[in-house]
Scaffold this motif. Structure first.
Motif, PDB file in Angstrom:
ATOM      1  N   LEU A  88       0.826  -1.209   0.000  1.00  0.00           N
ATOM      2  CA  LEU A  88       0.000   0.000   0.000  1.00  0.00           C
ATOM      3  C   LEU A  88       0.859   1.257   0.000  1.00  0.00           C
ATOM      4  CD1 LEU A  88      -2.826   1.100   0.039  1.00  0.00           C
ATOM      5  CD2 LEU A  88      -2.917   0.749   2.514  1.00  0.00           C
TER       6      LEU A  88
ATOM      7  N   HIS B 123       2.158   1.985  -3.458  1.00  0.00           N
ATOM      8  CA  HIS B 123       1.105   2.589  -4.293  1.00  0.00           C
ATOM      9  C   HIS B 123       0.935   4.067  -3.947  1.00  0.00           C
ATOM     10  CE1 HIS B 123      -2.766   3.463  -6.117  1.00  0.00           C
ATOM     11  NE2 HIS B 123      -3.187   3.860  -4.926  1.00  0.00           N
ATOM     12  N   LEU B 124       0.865   4.388  -2.638  1.00  0.00           N
ATOM     13  CA  LEU B 124       0.673   5.785  -2.228  1.00  0.00           C
ATOM     14  C   LEU B 124       1.853   6.648  -2.655  1.00  0.00           C
ATOM     15  CD1 LEU B 124      -0.811   5.238   1.356  1.00  0.00           C
ATOM     16  CD2 LEU B 124      -2.040   5.990  -0.682  1.00  0.00           C
TER      17      LEU B 124
ATOM     18  N   GLU C  64       1.332   7.467  -6.236  1.00  0.00           N
ATOM     19  CA  GLU C  64       0.214   8.391  -6.412  1.00  0.00           C
ATOM     20  C   GLU C  64       0.581   9.807  -5.989  1.00  0.00           C
ATOM     21  OE1 GLU C  64      -4.439   8.918  -5.002  1.00  0.00           O
ATOM     22  OE2 GLU C  64      -3.585   6.922  -5.300  1.00  0.00           O
ATOM     23  N   PHE C  65       1.255   9.944  -4.842  1.00  0.00           N
ATOM     24  CA  PHE C  65       1.639  11.276  -4.363  1.00  0.00           C
ATOM     25  C   PHE C  65       2.687  11.910  -5.277  1.00  0.00           C
ATOM     26  CE2 PHE C  65       0.580   9.775   0.219  1.00  0.00           C
ATOM     27  CZ  PHE C  65      -0.770   9.921  -0.063  1.00  0.00           C
TER      28      PHE C  65
ATOM     29  N   VAL D   9       3.536   8.040   6.242  1.00  0.00           N
ATOM     30  CA  VAL D   9       2.752   7.289   5.249  1.00  0.00           C
ATOM     31  C   VAL D   9       2.610   5.832   5.668  1.00  0.00           C
ATOM     32  CG1 VAL D   9       2.695   6.477   2.852  1.00  0.00           C
ATOM     33  CG2 VAL D   9       3.327   8.846   3.352  1.00  0.00           C
TER      34      VAL D   9
ATOM     35  N   ALA E 113      -0.808   3.953   6.155  1.00  0.00           N
ATOM     36  CA  ALA E 113      -1.114   2.718   5.422  1.00  0.00           C
ATOM     37  C   ALA E 113      -1.586   1.629   6.369  1.00  0.00           C
ATOM     38  CB  ALA E 113       0.122   2.256   4.650  1.00  0.00           C
TER      39      ALA E 113
ATOM     40  N   THR F  69      -5.084   2.450   7.363  1.00  0.00           N
ATOM     41  CA  THR F  69      -6.006   2.233   6.240  1.00  0.00           C
ATOM     42  C   THR F  69      -6.287   0.748   6.052  1.00  0.00           C
ATOM     43  OG1 THR F  69      -5.134   4.219   5.167  1.00  0.00           O
ATOM     44  CG2 THR F  69      -6.346   2.657   3.781  1.00  0.00           C
TER      45      THR F  69
ATOM     46  N   VAL G 102      -7.478   8.443   2.913  1.00  0.00           N
ATOM     47  CA  VAL G 102      -6.121   8.673   3.421  1.00  0.00           C
ATOM     48  C   VAL G 102      -5.884  10.178   3.385  1.00  0.00           C
ATOM     49  CG1 VAL G 102      -3.673   8.223   3.110  1.00  0.00           C
ATOM     50  CG2 VAL G 102      -5.331   6.452   2.525  1.00  0.00           C
TER      51      VAL G 102
ATOM     52  N   ASN H  11      -4.313  13.761   0.117  1.00  0.00           N
ATOM     53  CA  ASN H  11      -5.494  12.949   0.416  1.00  0.00           C
ATOM     54  C   ASN H  11      -5.835  12.090  -0.789  1.00  0.00           C
ATOM     55  OD1 ASN H  11      -7.810  14.363  -1.220  1.00  0.00           O
ATOM     56  ND2 ASN H  11      -6.654  16.018  -0.218  1.00  0.00           N
ATOM     57  N   THR H  12      -6.395  10.945  -0.510  1.00  0.00           N
ATOM     58  CA  THR H  12      -6.836  10.033  -1.570  1.00  0.00           C
ATOM     59  C   THR H  12      -7.827   9.054  -0.957  1.00  0.00           C
ATOM     60  OG1 THR H  12      -6.082   8.547  -3.318  1.00  0.00           O
ATOM     61  CG2 THR H  12      -5.015   8.324  -1.196  1.00  0.00           C
TER      62      THR H  12
ATOM     63  N   ILE I  81      -8.878   4.869  -0.946  1.00  0.00           N
ATOM     64  CA  ILE I  81      -8.472   3.494  -1.284  1.00  0.00           C
ATOM     65  C   ILE I  81      -9.659   2.570  -1.069  1.00  0.00           C
ATOM     66  CG2 ILE I  81      -6.885   1.604  -0.769  1.00  0.00           C
ATOM     67  CD1 ILE I  81      -5.425   3.919  -1.936  1.00  0.00           C
TER      68      ILE I  81
END
Length: 715
Positions: free
Chosen positions: A239, A242-243, A246-247, A265, A269, A272, A284, A296-297, A299
């Motif tokens: 996870l 992935h973050l 994305e960030f 993070v 994770a 989350t 998140v 922010n995102t 999941i």
């Protein structure tokens, strides 16, 4: 004697204690039922457990987690490179084993993994003693079944350095199985087919599966398999990766270059992942993650399952291997019991259930089952605790062989032998026989190095047998050595002795036709027949010197002294901080009371003078007194108390006078009430007497009068 079981985990440690006719999990100083397995270092003292977790983000380079994964490993082991991904402190080489380089009390220090674990065990010891109000010395500790001899010895050394005696190192799954079975009253009888249970433990860093057979009063482990790099932290890492991507694309920040951002993070994770175990999606949100950027995102559970798909595809491997080792099929398993924090991932449970084709069981507390089993194991071994008889039979995890130099006089002698095979009962003892004319050495090692974790050295120990000599040129000394894998899973050659072949006479009991006489046959008075037989008779002991991975006594003693010194330093710092906080609180409290409780007992001049001194003390506390000693804080507190003494005394005298006045008033009131009560009772008694007298008069008036006759009346 305390009866304590410790589930020493990669992420956190749980402590259980047998008491009150049951087993309780004890809470730490902040009322948590588990303590982070973490050690931190600061400019004044160490941070252990909860305090290490609290300051982790601000002290990354001096905080060491996953200490259980480091112990007993060399720095050159490729597994250490994997561990460095999860540990923010810098790992280094310390006398051949892995350790950490940290900044402690203003100096660069290197501590070995054994020392780090010993520090943590000291914290566990303090937490347990604080709860039990008793000194703690003996306990049982859980370890993964894949731990090697050197890792197990390192755990025992760490416990000894911390002033603890380990009654048993018990495998995680075996402890969980013990906790499951010891309370069951419906287990099959010993002569019947046992109940077969698959115990699956998915923790923070590894996944183990054991097939265990239960009968009344006994537990036998049939097989154990594992995946050492499959657990909660691997889900977290998928996870986090992935973050990070994305960030990077969404906010143009690279968290991999910033340790503190990465730590935040990882924490997000983990949170989350837990939310997604019970919900279909989770937000998140992290404020000011890096470069003052808020991120922010969202999941979803489906996304998380896609990230961990490579891990989920391995979920069946350990259970498949355990079934194969036990020579059983899925249909032979009666119950599949799941424990461990990682077992809460829904997709993982679905994969395991699909493999077995039957529902899973979750009757035990996933986080506490192993600790409870350890406490039961400790209770069984404790001479002062009564517990139901329950035998625990574990197995050897890796095959062990002995090797030796060929004797010159025995040209066809083998030079190695696998003595303990994988799956042999544990604890277990084997007798090795050698024919020698002079002292000799044996070397113990793992027979299949490829099965060991990482690049672990297969060497276990070297044992030198002394005192061997032959009587004649043609004679050999028959040497017997007792090799034992003990209750901890640790190998030793415990004793050595030599024997001689001697002829001894023994009675021959024969039947009518020369057969051996049955026990029921009648003895006769005739002469008894004897025969000469050769038997080996023990004649003396052979000294053995052992070289193993355990620390020598002198080294352990030195490390123990160093640990005790650090414990005292931590205590002094804690006491100093406590006195500093007391001083600070007293300054604020006295300042407030001067305008409230003490207002009428102090003149304006006195108030002004005391407030001025309080202001100076406060300034000193936050400037020059920031790092003062415990004695200085106590002296400063006494100085302020002496200054405020007259006012406090006046207040006390007024309070005391008021108390005495109130007590006198209450006493007078009570006396008056008592007098009134007595008067009322006397009045009531008088009224009762009057009423009684009146009733008596009325009875006399109503009574019939006797008739009389006059003299001379005719009849």
């Amino acid at each position: 004697m305390s009866v304590v079981g410790v589930d020493f985990g990669t992420l956190k440690t749980t402590i259980a204690v047998a008491r009150n006719r049951g087993v309780d999990v004890i809470a730490n100083e902040v009322s948590n039922r588990s303590t982070p397995s973490m050690v931190g270092f600061g400019p004044k003292s160490r941070y252990l457990g909860e305090t290490a977790k609290t300051q982790e983000v601000t002290n990354l380079k001096n905080t060491v987690n996953s200490i259980k994964r480091l112990i007993g490993r060399s720095y050159n082991d490729p597994d250490i490179a994997v561990e460095q991904q999860y540990i923010t402190a810098q790992l280094c080489d310390v006398n051949g084993q892995v350790g950490a380089e940290v900044n402690y009390m203003g100096k660069k220090e290197k501590f070995s993994a054994t020392q780090l674990v010993a520090m943590y065990f000291s914290k566990i010891k303090q937490t347990t003693a604080a709860e039990l109000k008793l000194p703690v010395q003996e306990l049982c500790i859980s370890v993964p079944p894949w731990f090697t001899d050197v890792q197990r010895r390192a755990i025992l050394d760490a416990a000894e350095i911390a002033g603890l005696r380990v009654l048993r190192l018990i495998n995680d799954n075996t402890a969980a199985a013990l906790g499951w079975g010891i309370t069951k009253l419906d287990l099959p009888a010993p002569e019947e087919q046992g109940r077969r249970i698959c115990i699956i433990d998915i923790g923070h860093s590894d996944y183990t599966a054991s097939i265990v057979e239960f009968k009344k009063g006994e537990l036998a482990v049939k097989s154990t398999a594992w995946d050492r790099n499959f657990g909660g932290r691997d889900f977290d890492k998928a996870l986090v990766d992935h973050l990070a991507k994305e960030f990077k694309g969404k906010y143009n920040i690279d968290i991999t270059t910033h340790g503190r951002a990465m730590a935040r993070v990882i924490a997000a994770a983990e949170k989350t992942k837990k939310v997604l175990s019970a919900n279909q999606q989770a937000p998140v949100n992290i404020e000011s993650l890096m470069n003052d950027v808020d991120v922010n995102t969202m999941i979803t559970r489906q996304e998380l399952e896609a990230f961990i798909e490579p891990l989920l595809n391995r979920a069946h491997v350990p259970v498949e291997a355990a079934l194969a080792q036990a020579k059983l099929t899925k249909d032979d398993i009666d119950t599949i019991e799941i424990v461990g924090g990682g077992s809460r991932v829904p997709a993982l449970k679905e994969r395991i259930q699909a493999f077995f084709g039957k529902p899973l069981s979750f009757t035990m507390n996933a986080d506490e089952a192993v600790a409870r089993g350890c406490a039961f194991s400790c209770a069984i071994l404790s001479p002062v605790f009564r517990v139901r008889d329950f035998a625990v039979q574990d197995i050897v995890s890796y095959p062990i062989e002995f090797a030796w130099e060929k004797a010159p006089d025995i040209p066809d002698e083998d030079t190695s032998l696998t003595v303990f095979n994988r799956g042999n009962v544990l604890p277990s003892t084997k007798i090795l026989t050698f024919y020698r004319k002079q002292p000799f050495d044996l070397e113990a090692r793992y027979a299949k190095p490829e099965e060991l974790p990482g690049k672990t050295n297969p060497w276990i120990g070297r044992f030198s047998v002394k005192g061997v000599k032959a009587d004649g040129a043609e004679d050999f000394m028959i040497c017997k050595l007792k090799a034992r894998v003990n209750i901890h899973g640790v190998l030793n050659v415990e004793t050595g002795y030599y024997v001689e072949d001697q002829e001894v006479e023994e009675e021959v009991k024969e039947g009518a036709e020369g057969e051996e006489k049955s026990p029921d046959a009648m003895d006769t008075d005739g002469p008894k027949k004897t025969r000469k037989v050769k038997k080996q008779v023990r004649k003396g002991d052979l000294p053995i010197s052992a070289g193993t991975a355990s620390l020598d006594d002198a080294t352990k003693s030195g490390l123990s002294e160093k640990e005790n010194a650090m414990v005292m330093e931590d205590k002094l710092v804690a006491d100093t901080d406590e006195k500093k906080n007391e001083l600070e609180a007293y300054i604020y409290d006295l300042r407030a009371k001067l305008d409230e409780q003490y207002a009428e007992f102090a003149s304006e001049e006195e108030k002004s003078k005391i407030k001025e001194n309080l202001e100076k003390a406060e300034d000193w506390l936050y400037e020059d007194g920031e790092d003062a000693s415990k004695g200085v804080y106590i002296a400063k507190m006494d100085e302020i108390r002496a200054m405020a003494g007259p006012i406090v005394q006046r207040h006390f005298e007024k309070v005391e006078a008021d108390r005495q006045r109130i007590e006198a008033e209450q006493a007078a009131k009570k006396a008056a009430e008592e007098e009134a009560r007595k008067a009322a009772e006397a009045e009531k008694a008088a009224a009762a007497e009057a009423e009684k007298a009146q009733d008596a008069e009325m009875k006399d008036a109503e009574a019939p009068q006797p008739e009389t006759e006059e003299a001379g009346d005719p009849k």
